[in-house]
Motif scaffolding. Structure first.
Motif, PDB file in Angstrom:
ATOM      1  N   ILE A 186       0.862  -1.113   0.125  1.00  0.00           N
ATOM      2  CA  ILE A 186       0.073  -0.092   0.027  1.00  0.00           C
ATOM      3  C   ILE A 186       0.789   1.239  -0.041  1.00  0.00           C
ATOM      4  CG2 ILE A 186      -1.652   1.239   1.526  1.00  0.00           C
ATOM      5  CD1 ILE A 186      -2.694  -1.339   2.564  1.00  0.00           C
ATOM      6  N   GLY A 187       0.530   2.263  -0.729  1.00  0.00           N
ATOM      7  CA  GLY A 187       1.638   3.414  -0.885  1.00  0.00           C
ATOM      8  C   GLY A 187       0.601   4.456  -0.037  1.00  0.00           C
ATOM      9  N   MET A 188       1.469   5.171   0.713  1.00  0.00           N
ATOM     10  CA  MET A 188       0.897   6.214   1.587  1.00  0.00           C
ATOM     11  C   MET A 188       1.594   7.623   1.374  1.00  0.00           C
ATOM     12  SD  MET A 188       0.203   6.139   5.742  1.00  0.00           S
ATOM     13  CE  MET A 188      -1.161   7.098   6.392  1.00  0.00           C
ATOM     14  N   LEU A 189       0.840   8.691   0.930  1.00  0.00           N
ATOM     15  CA  LEU A 189       1.310   9.962   0.998  1.00  0.00           C
ATOM     16  C   LEU A 189       0.970  10.723   2.225  1.00  0.00           C
ATOM     17  CD1 LEU A 189       2.659  12.696  -0.291  1.00  0.00           C
ATOM     18  CD2 LEU A 189       0.459  12.688  -1.885  1.00  0.00           C
ATOM     19  N   VAL A 190       2.003  11.333   2.950  1.00  0.00           N
ATOM     20  CA  VAL A 190       1.920  12.122   3.989  1.00  0.00           C
ATOM     21  C   VAL A 190       2.661  13.826   3.885  1.00  0.00           C
ATOM     22  CG1 VAL A 190       1.396  10.418   5.526  1.00  0.00           C
ATOM     23  CG2 VAL A 190       3.671  11.237   5.351  1.00  0.00           C
ATOM     24  N   GLY A 191       2.160  14.531   4.673  1.00  0.00           N
ATOM     25  CA  GLY A 191       2.611  16.070   4.807  1.00  0.00           C
ATOM     26  C   GLY A 191       4.310  15.766   5.108  1.00  0.00           C
ATOM     27  N   SER A 192       4.454  15.085   6.261  1.00  0.00           N
ATOM     28  CA  SER A 192       5.960  15.027   6.769  1.00  0.00           C
ATOM     29  C   SER A 192       6.262  13.512   7.317  1.00  0.00           C
ATOM     30  CB  SER A 192       5.957  16.073   7.843  1.00  0.00           C
ATOM     31  OG  SER A 192       7.536  16.125   8.340  1.00  0.00           O
ATOM     32  N   LEU A 193       7.446  13.181   7.480  1.00  0.00           N
ATOM     33  CA  LEU A 193       7.853  11.936   7.935  1.00  0.00           C
ATOM     34  C   LEU A 193       8.011  11.961   9.464  1.00  0.00           C
ATOM     35  CD1 LEU A 193      10.089  10.637   5.015  1.00  0.00           C
ATOM     36  CD2 LEU A 193       7.430  10.216   5.212  1.00  0.00           C
ATOM     37  N   ASP A 194       7.721  12.991  10.072  1.00  0.00           N
ATOM     38  CA  ASP A 194       8.123  13.147  11.496  1.00  0.00           C
ATOM     39  C   ASP A 194       6.855  14.055  12.309  1.00  0.00           C
ATOM     40  OD1 ASP A 194       8.484  15.819  10.851  1.00  0.00           O
ATOM     41  OD2 ASP A 194      10.599  15.577  11.529  1.00  0.00           O
ATOM     42  N   GLY A 195       7.030  14.078  13.513  1.00  0.00           N
ATOM     43  CA  GLY A 195       6.065  14.933  14.168  1.00  0.00           C
ATOM     44  C   GLY A 195       5.107  14.204  14.894  1.00  0.00           C
ATOM     45  N   PRO A 196       4.150  14.788  15.916  1.00  0.00           N
ATOM     46  CA  PRO A 196       3.546  14.087  16.788  1.00  0.00           C
ATOM     47  C   PRO A 196       2.148  13.765  15.886  1.00  0.00           C
ATOM     48  CG  PRO A 196       3.289  16.480  17.541  1.00  0.00           C
ATOM     49  CD  PRO A 196       4.560  16.283  16.309  1.00  0.00           C
ATOM     50  N   PHE A 197       1.487  14.047  14.802  1.00  0.00           N
ATOM     51  CA  PHE A 197       0.624  13.763  14.195  1.00  0.00           C
ATOM     52  C   PHE A 197       1.002  12.771  13.089  1.00  0.00           C
ATOM     53  CE2 PHE A 197      -2.223  13.897  10.380  1.00  0.00           C
ATOM     54  CZ  PHE A 197      -3.094  13.794  10.727  1.00  0.00           C
ATOM     55  N   TYR A 198       1.748  12.929  12.253  1.00  0.00           N
ATOM     56  CA  TYR A 198       2.174  11.920  11.261  1.00  0.00           C
ATOM     57  C   TYR A 198       2.977  10.569  11.579  1.00  0.00           C
ATOM     58  CZ  TYR A 198       0.936  15.633   7.728  1.00  0.00           C
ATOM     59  OH  TYR A 198       0.248  16.683   7.190  1.00  0.00           O
ATOM     60  N   GLY A 199       3.624  10.939  12.938  1.00  0.00           N
ATOM     61  CA  GLY A 199       4.249   9.589  13.339  1.00  0.00           C
ATOM     62  C   GLY A 199       3.321   8.597  13.730  1.00  0.00           C
ATOM     63  N   PRO A 200       2.421   9.013  14.488  1.00  0.00           N
ATOM     64  CA  PRO A 200       1.439   7.935  15.060  1.00  0.00           C
ATOM     65  C   PRO A 200       0.548   7.421  13.628  1.00  0.00           C
ATOM     66  CG  PRO A 200       1.704   9.806  16.502  1.00  0.00           C
ATOM     67  CD  PRO A 200       2.410  10.123  15.336  1.00  0.00           C
ATOM     68  N   LEU A 201       0.224   8.311  13.037  1.00  0.00           N
ATOM     69  CA  LEU A 201      -0.594   8.117  11.867  1.00  0.00           C
ATOM     70  C   LEU A 201       0.184   6.737  10.775  1.00  0.00           C
ATOM     71  CD1 LEU A 201      -3.218   8.818  10.014  1.00  0.00           C
ATOM     72  CD2 LEU A 201      -1.385  10.151   8.706  1.00  0.00           C
ATOM     73  N   MET A 202       1.290   7.084  10.589  1.00  0.00           N
ATOM     74  CA  MET A 202       1.954   6.291   9.877  1.00  0.00           C
ATOM     75  C   MET A 202       2.248   4.824  10.533  1.00  0.00           C
ATOM     76  SD  MET A 202       5.067   8.280   7.838  1.00  0.00           S
ATOM     77  CE  MET A 202       5.772   9.300   9.248  1.00  0.00           C
ATOM     78  N   HIS A 203       2.341   4.872  12.009  1.00  0.00           N
ATOM     79  CA  HIS A 203       2.895   3.816  12.920  1.00  0.00           C
ATOM     80  C   HIS A 203       1.634   2.783  12.704  1.00  0.00           C
ATOM     81  CE1 HIS A 203       4.274   1.529  16.278  1.00  0.00           C
ATOM     82  NE2 HIS A 203       3.177   1.534  16.711  1.00  0.00           N
ATOM     83  N   HIS A 204       0.431   3.552  12.920  1.00  0.00           N
ATOM     84  CA  HIS A 204      -0.607   2.487  13.170  1.00  0.00           C
ATOM     85  C   HIS A 204      -1.095   2.037  11.834  1.00  0.00           C
ATOM     86  CE1 HIS A 204      -1.396   2.897  17.504  1.00  0.00           C
ATOM     87  NE2 HIS A 204      -0.758   3.966  17.397  1.00  0.00           N
ATOM     88  N   ALA A 205      -1.028   2.807  10.720  1.00  0.00           N
ATOM     89  CA  ALA A 205      -1.264   2.354   9.284  1.00  0.00           C
ATOM     90  C   ALA A 205      -0.446   1.256   8.983  1.00  0.00           C
ATOM     91  CB  ALA A 205      -0.967   3.395   8.276  1.00  0.00           C
ATOM     92  N   GLU A 206       0.821   1.300   9.389  1.00  0.00           N
ATOM     93  CA  GLU A 206       2.046   0.086   9.151  1.00  0.00           C
ATOM     94  C   GLU A 206       1.623  -1.049   9.838  1.00  0.00           C
ATOM     95  OE1 GLU A 206       5.824  -2.073   8.840  1.00  0.00           O
ATOM     96  OE2 GLU A 206       4.913  -1.292  10.602  1.00  0.00           O
ATOM     97  N   ASN A 207       1.329  -0.798  11.034  1.00  0.00           N
ATOM     98  CA  ASN A 207       0.948  -2.128  11.821  1.00  0.00           C
ATOM     99  C   ASN A 207      -0.228  -2.820  11.191  1.00  0.00           C
ATOM    100  OD1 ASN A 207       2.818  -1.982  13.574  1.00  0.00           O
ATOM    101  ND2 ASN A 207       1.655  -1.194  15.460  1.00  0.00           N
ATOM    102  N   THR A 208      -1.409  -2.097  10.943  1.00  0.00           N
ATOM    103  CA  THR A 208      -2.681  -2.634  10.329  1.00  0.00           C
ATOM    104  C   THR A 208      -2.198  -3.321   9.104  1.00  0.00           C
ATOM    105  OG1 THR A 208      -3.963  -1.033  11.519  1.00  0.00           O
ATOM    106  CG2 THR A 208      -5.101  -2.256   9.603  1.00  0.00           C
ATOM    107  N   ALA A 209      -1.427  -2.820   8.322  1.00  0.00           N
ATOM    108  CA  ALA A 209      -1.016  -3.277   7.207  1.00  0.00           C
ATOM    109  C   ALA A 209      -0.395  -4.863   7.139  1.00  0.00           C
ATOM    110  CB  ALA A 209      -0.021  -2.138   6.319  1.00  0.00           C
TER     111      ALA A 209
END
Length: 342
Positions: A62-85
């Motif tokens: 799955i491809g995911m485009l986010v605004g940034s690869l760090d920070g208190p918003f994008y970090g947890p967003l990517m982490h939980h998306a990756e875990n679910t994947a």
């Protein structure tokens, strides 16, 4: 290198049966499936992921485009998306747009070139029309944190406007009339929606919208200290500030400390996002909870439902909730200016 032919010979099944087993086809008999996996384990065979993708038209990514690869918003967003994947035997490929339209478009091209099975896009710069076009050309696409009526079934979003309304309404109900707002970047949809919620709450309570009380900050930490200083230097008489995320609120806390302004006494503050540190600063920060972990998980689940043509969650809009802590006083002792001292 071990080949499918060798696996088929050891398992005493056809090469097509090995291929169907590797791709999870239900037509393979259980006895043959067990023979294939036993042979794979004995030989130490590793499937060629690219060849599998060509054969099955699926890359299990799955491809995911986010605004940034760090920070208190994008970090947890990517982490939980990756875990679910991963829990669904998929891999997540992430790229960032870095607040640039050209980079967002380039990121989408990159993900398509990687033959991802579907895309999750969190974009700030692409217009609604451009995203409609992306979905038309790539139906296995989910738009994150944005609602576009024409492609509503492809959207998973958060009600930012309601969040801004709840934050401002809480301050009004605690007796505040002069309520300032430090926004995120005006270019971001989140900022504009939260500002609209702030305005609606003022309007509902017959409070004039004073433009001098609104100032643009950033959702990251860059420049927010100076923005907070500028707001206080305006001598607006504000007794409360709605900060459009907790990083902005943290910068305002710092400026208040430097100027001897007691947060929760001389100045009330409400944040947004409910970052992990918001409960640990003093006074603890009243804020609006953004269920970013749930958004990351649901985004992948929704996309997998689209890919597998199975029933999807009926959740399209995640709802905000006010988390009341200690940074808001009842009413105010005095009208705050930049020279106020405890």
């Amino acid at each position: 290198m071990i080949t499918i032919k060798e696996v088929s010979e050891l398992a005493k099944v056809s090469q097509s049966t090995v291929s169907r087993t590797l791709n999870g086809h239900a037509s393979v008999k259980e006895a043959n499936r067990q023979k294939v996996f036993a042979a794979i384990e004995q030989l130490g065979y590793t499937p060629n992921a690219f060849a599998q993708a060509l054969a099955s038209s699926r890359s299990n990514s799955i491809g995911m485009l986010v605004g940034s690869l760090d920070g208190p918003f994008y970090g947890p967003l990517m982490h939980h998306a990756e875990n679910t994947a991963r829990n669904n035997n998929m891999h997540l490929i992430v790229t960032s747009g870095q607040e640039s339209k050209s980079r967002e478009l380039d990121s989408i091209r990159f993900l398509k070139a990687k033959r991802v099975d579907g895309m999750i896009l969190h974009t700030d710069k692409l217009t609604d029309s451009e995203l409609i076009d992306v979905v038309a050309k790539n139906p296995m696409t989910l738009i994150l944190n944005r609602f576009i009526p024409e492609i509503a079934d492809h959207c998973l979003y958060f009600d930012n406007e309601l969040g801004g309304y709840l934050a401002t309404k809480h301050l009004i109900e605690r007796g505040h009339q002069r309520i300032a707002c430090i926004t995120g970047q005006a270019s971001k949809v989140d900022s504009r929606e939260r500002l609209q919620g702030y305005r609606l709450a003022l309007q509902e309570h017959n409070i004039d919208h004073d433009l001098s009380l609104v100032i643009e900050g950033r959702f990251d930490h860059e420049g927010n200290h100076q923005v907070a200083e500028k707001l206080l230097d305006r001598n607006t008489g504000a007794t409360a500030v709605f900060c459009q995320n907790d990083a902005i609120a943290l910068a305002l806390y710092d400026v208040c400390y430097e100027r001897g302004i007691a947060v929760g006494k001389n100045l009330s503050i409400v944040g947004f996002d409910n970052d992990t540190y918001s409960q640990h600063i003093r006074p603890s920060l009243t804020t609006v909870n953004f269920p970013v972990q749930e958004m990351g998980q649901l985004a992948v689940e929704r996309l997998l439902s689209m890919l597998n043509r199975s029933s999807a969650s009926d959740i399209s809009a995640l709802q905000p909730a006010l988390v009341i802590r200690d940074s808001v006083s009842t009413g105010c002792v005095c009208l705050l200016s930049s020279k106020s001292q405890v």
